[in-house]
Every structure is written in C-alpha cells, then in structure tokens.
Write an enzyme that holds these catalytic residues in place. Structure first.
Site, PDB file in Angstrom:
ATOM      1  N   GLY A  13       0.819  -1.204   0.000  1.00  0.00           N
ATOM      2  CA  GLY A  13       0.000   0.000   0.000  1.00  0.00           C
ATOM      3  C   GLY A  13       0.856   1.258   0.000  1.00  0.00           C
ATOM      4  O   GLY A  13       2.081   1.196   0.152  1.00  0.00           O
ATOM      5  N   CYS A  45       5.429  -5.861   1.787  1.00  0.00           N
ATOM      6  CA  CYS A  45       5.708  -4.450   1.513  1.00  0.00           C
ATOM      7  C   CYS A  45       5.180  -3.557   2.641  1.00  0.00           C
ATOM      8  O   CYS A  45       5.734  -3.553   3.724  1.00  0.00           O
ATOM      9  CB  CYS A  45       5.140  -4.051   0.151  1.00  0.00           C
ATOM     10  SG  CYS A  45       5.814  -2.490  -0.464  1.00  0.00           S
ATOM     11  N   PHE A  46       4.106  -2.789   2.418  1.00  0.00           N
ATOM     12  CA  PHE A  46       3.508  -1.977   3.481  1.00  0.00           C
ATOM     13  C   PHE A  46       3.135  -2.869   4.657  1.00  0.00           C
ATOM     14  O   PHE A  46       3.270  -2.482   5.819  1.00  0.00           O
ATOM     15  CB  PHE A  46       2.267  -1.276   2.919  1.00  0.00           C
ATOM     16  CG  PHE A  46       1.849  -0.036   3.668  1.00  0.00           C
ATOM     17  CD1 PHE A  46       2.708   1.033   3.821  1.00  0.00           C
ATOM     18  CD2 PHE A  46       0.567   0.075   4.180  1.00  0.00           C
ATOM     19  CE1 PHE A  46       2.310   2.191   4.477  1.00  0.00           C
ATOM     20  CE2 PHE A  46       0.157   1.216   4.846  1.00  0.00           C
ATOM     21  CZ  PHE A  46       1.032   2.278   4.995  1.00  0.00           C
ATOM     22  N   GLN A  96       5.974  -3.338   6.993  1.00  0.00           N
ATOM     23  CA  GLN A  96       6.169  -2.206   7.885  1.00  0.00           C
ATOM     24  C   GLN A  96       5.120  -2.196   9.012  1.00  0.00           C
ATOM     25  O   GLN A  96       5.431  -1.845  10.152  1.00  0.00           O
ATOM     26  CB  GLN A  96       6.112  -0.911   7.072  1.00  0.00           C
ATOM     27  CG  GLN A  96       7.239  -0.813   6.057  1.00  0.00           C
ATOM     28  CD  GLN A  96       6.944   0.153   4.927  1.00  0.00           C
ATOM     29  OE1 GLN A  96       5.965   0.896   4.961  1.00  0.00           O
ATOM     30  NE2 GLN A  96       7.793   0.141   3.913  1.00  0.00           N
ATOM     31  N   PHE A 145       9.597   3.889   2.306  1.00  0.00           N
ATOM     32  CA  PHE A 145       9.776   3.839   3.756  1.00  0.00           C
ATOM     33  C   PHE A 145      10.339   2.471   4.115  1.00  0.00           C
ATOM     34  O   PHE A 145      10.201   1.503   3.350  1.00  0.00           O
ATOM     35  CB  PHE A 145       8.441   4.054   4.481  1.00  0.00           C
ATOM     36  CG  PHE A 145       7.889   5.441   4.331  1.00  0.00           C
ATOM     37  CD1 PHE A 145       8.118   6.408   5.295  1.00  0.00           C
ATOM     38  CD2 PHE A 145       7.134   5.785   3.218  1.00  0.00           C
ATOM     39  CE1 PHE A 145       7.606   7.687   5.156  1.00  0.00           C
ATOM     40  CE2 PHE A 145       6.618   7.061   3.066  1.00  0.00           C
ATOM     41  CZ  PHE A 145       6.860   8.025   4.040  1.00  0.00           C
ATOM     42  N   HIS A 158       8.182  -7.920  -3.203  1.00  0.00           N
ATOM     43  CA  HIS A 158       6.930  -8.416  -3.771  1.00  0.00           C
ATOM     44  C   HIS A 158       7.095  -9.827  -4.345  1.00  0.00           C
ATOM     45  O   HIS A 158       7.431  -9.987  -5.522  1.00  0.00           O
ATOM     46  CB  HIS A 158       6.436  -7.474  -4.861  1.00  0.00           C
ATOM     47  CG  HIS A 158       5.902  -6.183  -4.340  1.00  0.00           C
ATOM     48  ND1 HIS A 158       4.573  -5.999  -4.037  1.00  0.00           N
ATOM     49  CD2 HIS A 158       6.524  -5.019  -4.042  1.00  0.00           C
ATOM     50  CE1 HIS A 158       4.397  -4.768  -3.582  1.00  0.00           C
ATOM     51  NE2 HIS A 158       5.564  -4.156  -3.567  1.00  0.00           N
ATOM     52  N   GLU A 191       4.796 -11.703  -5.167  1.00  0.00           N
ATOM     53  CA  GLU A 191       3.712 -11.924  -6.128  1.00  0.00           C
ATOM     54  C   GLU A 191       3.959 -11.172  -7.429  1.00  0.00           C
ATOM     55  O   GLU A 191       3.076 -11.119  -8.299  1.00  0.00           O
ATOM     56  CB  GLU A 191       2.379 -11.466  -5.515  1.00  0.00           C
ATOM     57  CG  GLU A 191       2.040  -9.995  -5.662  1.00  0.00           C
ATOM     58  CD  GLU A 191       2.972  -9.038  -4.924  1.00  0.00           C
ATOM     59  OE1 GLU A 191       2.857  -7.826  -5.123  1.00  0.00           O
ATOM     60  OE2 GLU A 191       3.831  -9.498  -4.144  1.00  0.00           O
TER      61      GLU A 191
END
Length: 379
Positions: free
Chosen positions: A237, A265-266, A269, A310, A355, A357
């Site tokens: 995201g 990913c997001f 975090q 980030f 990622h 995927e």
C-alpha cells in the site's frame, strides 16, 4: 505525444522541459524513479504508487501498448508519468490500445522527451521530492509553478491506505485442485487486509487452493474473526506507515490470537510496527525488479521486485523482544542493508518488504506463499 509543451518542476527548483504525454493539464505528487525495464502497465496500476509521479529509468516506454489483462487494480494510480522516448506504435498481440490512450482516458498527466537519465541521477543524489507536471493551460512562469509544487502535502506523514482500499468485502475463490480439493472446498481461508492490494496477490493464494476474503483497511479484529480465517494477510500500500495506528492495532490483535500472519511491503512495515519497531523515510527508496535480498537464516539470495519509500529500522539477524515473543530481522537488501523482512522466532508471523507476487518481475520469492500455507497447515 501531443506536440504541446510541458514542464516537470521539482521542489528544489530544477525544471525539465519536454512534450505533453497522455492527458494535458496539471498534476502534483512525489517524484520517484523506477528502474524496471518492463511492466509499466503493472506499475501504473499499482495502488502503492498513489500520489507519486513515476520516472521511468528505461529509455523507451510504450512498446507493448496497453491490454485488458495486466492491470494490478481497477485504475491507474500514479499521479503522473515521466518518459524519455515514447514508442511510436504499440506492437504486441495482447495489446488492445496504447499507453498514451490509457493515460488520456484516465486523465493521467505525463511528460515525454526529457533527459530521464539526468533526472534519475538528480533524484538519486537529492532524494525523492515534491514535483509537478504542467502542460497546456496549466503552464505558467517558473516561480508560480514552483509555488504550486512546494505547496502540496509531503509524503512524510501521508495517510493514504484508506484512499486506495476496497469499500466492501469481496471474495476470490480457490481455483483448480489443491490437496485433492477444488474451489468449492478450499484448502485454507485467508483474510487479506487491503491496504492497497494488487490483483495478482489473491490470484497467487487462489492458485494454491486458498479462498481469500479481501477486506477494507478499517476492518476490526472481530469482523476478521467472524470470517473464520486460517490466516491473515497484510497487503502492500501507499503512504507513511507511521500513520497506520489502526492497522498496527489490528495486527496486534491477530498476533494475540495466535493466527498465522503474512505481510508484504507496506504489510511488512505494519507488522514491524506491531512488534515495536520504528519506520523512517528513505532517501530515494527501492523501485525496480532486480533488487537482491538476503535471507538471514538460510543465506539464500532472491532477486526481487520492490516499490517502497519507507523502511523499518534494524540490522541483519538482529533479534529483539516483543509482547508476542522474540522476533528477528529475517531479510536485508544486499545493496544497502535495508531491512527487507521480519518474523517471530516461533514462526507464526512473518513479512517481507519486497513483492513475491510480482507480475512483470522475478518469481524467485513465490515460495513464500507456500511457506504461509505450511504455517497454516501446522497451526
């Protein structure tokens, strides 16, 4: 290209002039660069790029046109697109149109014909920054354009996940046979929290015999439990993970109940924050499809697709205490040591910054979906 003049204006006052590409007008966002040489359709439709002006490092873009199959969401999410040498024609048997046509149809302002090599070097040196693309009636003198650019909100502190998340729950059924079971009798049920999920992620689960309930980013732990999941997934995201207190609390609720959890990913975090780690904004981030990542426990190196500005604080192999047991930094980037994964030592929760995927990207890390399946099988 339309033949109309266009300008890309950066926050530090640098201006690149070229021709309008896609829609004509004005767009504002954070200028970032992507080093992938293929997969522009997947990049443009990735919700993680919301409010970002993407600079294509590859010199020629648009060769394969636009098709009806490769979108990673229902629309183009980038704020703008910057290319050097747009293809004069699309040449691919799957193409149903061209890239500039898709950009015009969805009102995505772009610029072409600029020195993207100089621009990428500038962003790599100075860091990602606020920017704007202006063409047609939106053009003005440099000082006015710079004022528009600097007046926009920063990506630091941007809370964007709710803006890209689904409004309601939807389900992707398992496909084919998995363990002798078909779509009507899925192997597992996964609840995927949509923080900006890509189309290919539920597809990867479904191919492994899993039913996936995709839920909005503001879903409560009770609503998740009502779906009787075998495991919970946190998606990719956009925006600053430091703003996601709700998603962090939700993740902690999942961990408290011992449900297997996997994040990308997001989602990496968010899991890291739920385990007590802090995040920071990177200078220019990782965006490409050839980034090497080392898994600490095995020494295995995967070439990965990434898109993040980030990252979590930490060092390779670092172990730390959490309310849910001991955890460790499980993966790091071979290029710069950035944290690329965390996990609970007992194995019931893990995440990666890259990622696995990835469409239009390497498939080295696809095995992580099988690892998650094994985690749910042993739960």
């Amino acid at each position: 290209m339309t033949g109309q003049d266009a300008a890309l204006v950066l926050e530090d006052g640098r201006v690149f002039r070229g021709s309008a590409y896609g829609a004509v007008g004005q767009t504002l966002g954070e200028a970032v660069f992507c080093t992938a040489m293929t997969g522009y359709q997947e990049t443009l439709t990735d919700p993680s790029y919301h409010r970002q002006i993407v600079v294509a490092a590859a010199p020629q873009i648009g060769n394969t046109g636009w098709n009806d199959e490769d979108d990673e969401s229902g629309k183009i999410w980038v704020a703008g697109y910057v290319v050097r040498d747009p293809a004069r024609r699309a040449s691919n048997w799957r193409a149903t149109g061209t890239l500039p046509e898709a950009m015009q149809r969805q009102d995505i302002v772009g610029i072409a014909g600029i020195d993207t090599r100089a621009l990428v070097r500038h962003l790599r040196t100075r860091g990602s920054m606020k920017a704007g693309i202006f063409s047609g009636a939106a053009l003005a003198d440099a000082d006015e354009l710079l004022g528009r650019v600097t007046g926009q909100p920063s990506m630091l502190g941007a809370d964007l996940a709710d803006e890209v998340s689904t409004d309601s729950v939807y389900t992707i059924e398992a496909v084919g046979a998995a363990g002798g079971k078909g779509a009507a009798d899925p192997r597992f049920t996964v609840v995927a929290v949509d923080l900006g999920i890509k189309t290919n992620t539920p597809r990867m689960f479904a191919e492994r015999g899993m039913r996936v309930h995709v839920v909005p980013s503001n879903t409560s732990i009770d609503q998740i439990l009502a779906l009787n999941p075998d495991g919970v997934f946190l998606s990719n995201g956009p925006g600053d993970p430091a703003t996601q207190d709700g998603a962090v609390a939700l993740t902690q609720g999942v961990l408290e109940r011992g449900l297997p959890l996997f994040g990308i990913c997001f989602g990496n975090q968010i899991l890291g924050r739920a385990l007590g780690r802090k995040t920071y904004k990177m200078k220019f981030g990782h965006r490409g499809i050839n980034i090497p990542v080392i898994e600490h426990g095995t020494g295995r190196i995967a070439i990965t697709a990434q898109n993040h500005g980030f990252a979590l604080e930490g060092e390779q192999g670092e172990q730390f205490d959490t309310p849910f047991g001991k955890a460790e930094v499980s993966h790091v980037c071979a290029n710069d040591g950035t944290v690329e994964g965390v996990r609970l030592i007992d194995g019931r929760a893990f995440s990666v910054q890259y990622h696995p995927e990835a469409a239009a990207g390497p498939h080295d890390a696809a095995y992580l979906f099988d690892r998650f399946a094994g985690l749910m099988e042993g739960a």
